[in-house]
Design a protein around this motif. Structure first.
Motif, PDB file in Angstrom:
ATOM      1  N   ASN A  75     -12.005  -5.197   7.589  1.00  0.00           N
ATOM      2  CA  ASN A  75     -11.276  -4.822   6.373  1.00  0.00           C
ATOM      3  C   ASN A  75     -10.293  -5.909   5.943  1.00  0.00           C
ATOM      4  O   ASN A  75     -10.045  -6.092   4.756  1.00  0.00           O
ATOM      5  CB  ASN A  75     -10.540  -3.496   6.563  1.00  0.00           C
ATOM      6  CG  ASN A  75     -11.484  -2.311   6.588  1.00  0.00           C
ATOM      7  OD1 ASN A  75     -12.593  -2.372   6.078  1.00  0.00           O
ATOM      8  ND2 ASN A  75     -11.043  -1.223   7.200  1.00  0.00           N
ATOM      9  N   ALA A  76      -9.742  -6.636   6.916  1.00  0.00           N
ATOM     10  CA  ALA A  76      -8.818  -7.737   6.620  1.00  0.00           C
ATOM     11  C   ALA A  76      -9.567  -9.040   6.317  1.00  0.00           C
ATOM     12  O   ALA A  76      -8.955 -10.092   6.165  1.00  0.00           O
ATOM     13  CB  ALA A  76      -7.855  -7.943   7.790  1.00  0.00           C
ATOM     14  N   ILE A 123      -8.830  -1.547  -6.077  1.00  0.00           N
ATOM     15  CA  ILE A 123      -7.926  -2.693  -5.909  1.00  0.00           C
ATOM     16  C   ILE A 123      -8.182  -3.336  -4.548  1.00  0.00           C
ATOM     17  O   ILE A 123      -7.901  -2.745  -3.499  1.00  0.00           O
ATOM     18  CB  ILE A 123      -6.443  -2.276  -6.057  1.00  0.00           C
ATOM     19  CG1 ILE A 123      -6.206  -1.697  -7.458  1.00  0.00           C
ATOM     20  CG2 ILE A 123      -5.514  -3.464  -5.774  1.00  0.00           C
ATOM     21  CD1 ILE A 123      -4.830  -1.087  -7.645  1.00  0.00           C
ATOM     22  N   HIS A 124      -8.719  -4.545  -4.582  1.00  0.00           N
ATOM     23  CA  HIS A 124      -9.109  -5.259  -3.365  1.00  0.00           C
ATOM     24  C   HIS A 124      -7.926  -5.466  -2.412  1.00  0.00           C
ATOM     25  O   HIS A 124      -8.073  -5.322  -1.193  1.00  0.00           O
ATOM     26  CB  HIS A 124      -9.731  -6.601  -3.751  1.00  0.00           C
ATOM     27  CG  HIS A 124     -10.105  -7.443  -2.581  1.00  0.00           C
ATOM     28  ND1 HIS A 124     -11.203  -7.172  -1.794  1.00  0.00           N
ATOM     29  CD2 HIS A 124      -9.518  -8.542  -2.049  1.00  0.00           C
ATOM     30  CE1 HIS A 124     -11.271  -8.067  -0.826  1.00  0.00           C
ATOM     31  NE2 HIS A 124     -10.271  -8.914  -0.959  1.00  0.00           N
ATOM     32  N   ALA A 125      -6.766  -5.780  -2.951  1.00  0.00           N
ATOM     33  CA  ALA A 125      -5.589  -6.053  -2.116  1.00  0.00           C
ATOM     34  C   ALA A 125      -5.201  -4.844  -1.264  1.00  0.00           C
ATOM     35  O   ALA A 125      -4.696  -5.003  -0.148  1.00  0.00           O
ATOM     36  CB  ALA A 125      -4.407  -6.486  -2.981  1.00  0.00           C
ATOM     37  N   VAL A 126      -5.448  -3.650  -1.772  1.00  0.00           N
ATOM     38  CA  VAL A 126      -5.115  -2.437  -1.004  1.00  0.00           C
ATOM     39  C   VAL A 126      -5.987  -2.371   0.249  1.00  0.00           C
ATOM     40  O   VAL A 126      -5.493  -2.060   1.340  1.00  0.00           O
ATOM     41  CB  VAL A 126      -5.264  -1.170  -1.871  1.00  0.00           C
ATOM     42  CG1 VAL A 126      -5.054   0.094  -1.041  1.00  0.00           C
ATOM     43  CG2 VAL A 126      -4.295  -1.197  -3.044  1.00  0.00           C
ATOM     44  N   HIS A 127      -7.276  -2.664   0.120  1.00  0.00           N
ATOM     45  CA  HIS A 127      -8.165  -2.680   1.291  1.00  0.00           C
ATOM     46  C   HIS A 127      -7.743  -3.768   2.276  1.00  0.00           C
ATOM     47  O   HIS A 127      -7.789  -3.566   3.492  1.00  0.00           O
ATOM     48  CB  HIS A 127      -9.623  -2.907   0.874  1.00  0.00           C
ATOM     49  CG  HIS A 127     -10.364  -1.649   0.615  1.00  0.00           C
ATOM     50  ND1 HIS A 127     -10.791  -0.799   1.604  1.00  0.00           N
ATOM     51  CD2 HIS A 127     -10.754  -1.079  -0.549  1.00  0.00           C
ATOM     52  CE1 HIS A 127     -11.407   0.225   1.083  1.00  0.00           C
ATOM     53  NE2 HIS A 127     -11.400   0.088  -0.234  1.00  0.00           N
ATOM     54  N   LEU A 128      -7.331  -4.890   1.764  1.00  0.00           N
ATOM     55  CA  LEU A 128      -6.894  -5.986   2.631  1.00  0.00           C
ATOM     56  C   LEU A 128      -5.639  -5.587   3.414  1.00  0.00           C
ATOM     57  O   LEU A 128      -5.568  -5.793   4.633  1.00  0.00           O
ATOM     58  CB  LEU A 128      -6.619  -7.227   1.766  1.00  0.00           C
ATOM     59  CG  LEU A 128      -6.576  -8.568   2.462  1.00  0.00           C
ATOM     60  CD1 LEU A 128      -7.896  -8.881   3.138  1.00  0.00           C
ATOM     61  CD2 LEU A 128      -6.226  -9.643   1.444  1.00  0.00           C
ATOM     62  N   ILE A 129      -4.674  -4.995   2.733  1.00  0.00           N
ATOM     63  CA  ILE A 129      -3.453  -4.514   3.399  1.00  0.00           C
ATOM     64  C   ILE A 129      -3.826  -3.457   4.434  1.00  0.00           C
ATOM     65  O   ILE A 129      -3.305  -3.462   5.557  1.00  0.00           O
ATOM     66  CB  ILE A 129      -2.449  -3.974   2.369  1.00  0.00           C
ATOM     67  CG1 ILE A 129      -1.897  -5.115   1.515  1.00  0.00           C
ATOM     68  CG2 ILE A 129      -1.315  -3.216   3.060  1.00  0.00           C
ATOM     69  CD1 ILE A 129      -1.166  -4.665   0.254  1.00  0.00           C
TER      70      ILE A 129
END
Length: 185
Positions: free
Chosen positions: A30-31, A147-153
């Motif tokens: 996920n990161a 939102i891609h950044a949410v999955h990254l976080i």
């Protein structure tokens, strides 16, 4: 020694290791540190699923409703997630972001209620369930919003969550072996 007086081993560390190691691997994906591969699927089946289900059944046998419910439920979470990934039923639609969002939201709600139960447990267990609650809600939010950044976080929250579960497992084993708190829980 009769079966009634025989001391039962603590199945908690097995369940925590199964959960923690699998959670770390999935959230490395996920990161965006590693790809989703058979490594994660196999770990999810064996340690995330089977080991946690075994630990959960043993917790129920020991009279621990919280541990039995947690390990068994999350073990079956991993098996259901694997089925979603491999989508073996040709006549059923594959998952989509909206249905995955609701799937993860339901797991987040369940985990929030389990977190409330940890308020009577040690701090390490509270950290595991608190961070897992946040992880599920972030993953659901990521699927709902795209939102891609949410999955990254969420990936980094998941790595922390998994590491905290591994720490708790190791702490229980080492503390039990030494008969004292080597690893504060």
């Amino acid at each position: 020694m009769s079966a009634e007086t025989k001391k039962m081993a603590n199945p908690g560390p097995l369940g925590l290791l199964g959960f923690g190691m699998t959670t770390i691997l999935l959230n490395l994906h996920n990161a965006e540190i590693i790809p989703l591969s058979i490594v994660i699927v196999a770990m999810g089946f064996a340690m995330g699923g089977a080991a946690q289900i075994i630990a959960g059944v043993l917790e129920f046998k020991n009279g621990n409703t919280f541990g039995g419910t947690a390990f068994t439920a999350y073990g079956f979470f991993w098996w259901s997630l694997i089925l979603i990934w491999i989508s073996p039923f040709q006549s059923i639609l594959a998952s989509d972001a909206l249905s995955m969002g609701f799937y993860l939201l339901l797991w987040g709600i369940f985990t929030l209620f389990m977190f409330i139960g940890t308020l009577k447990h040690n701090r390490a267990t509270q950290v595991v369930f608190g961070s897992l609650t946040l992880l599920f809600f972030l993953l659901a939010l990521g699927d709902f919003t795209g939102i891609h950044a949410v999955h990254l976080i969420a990936g980094y929250v998941g790595i922390f969550c998994g590491a905290s579960a591994v720490y708790s497992a190791v702490g229980q084993v080492v503390n039990g072996e030494f008969g004292r708190n080597v690893f504060p829980l």
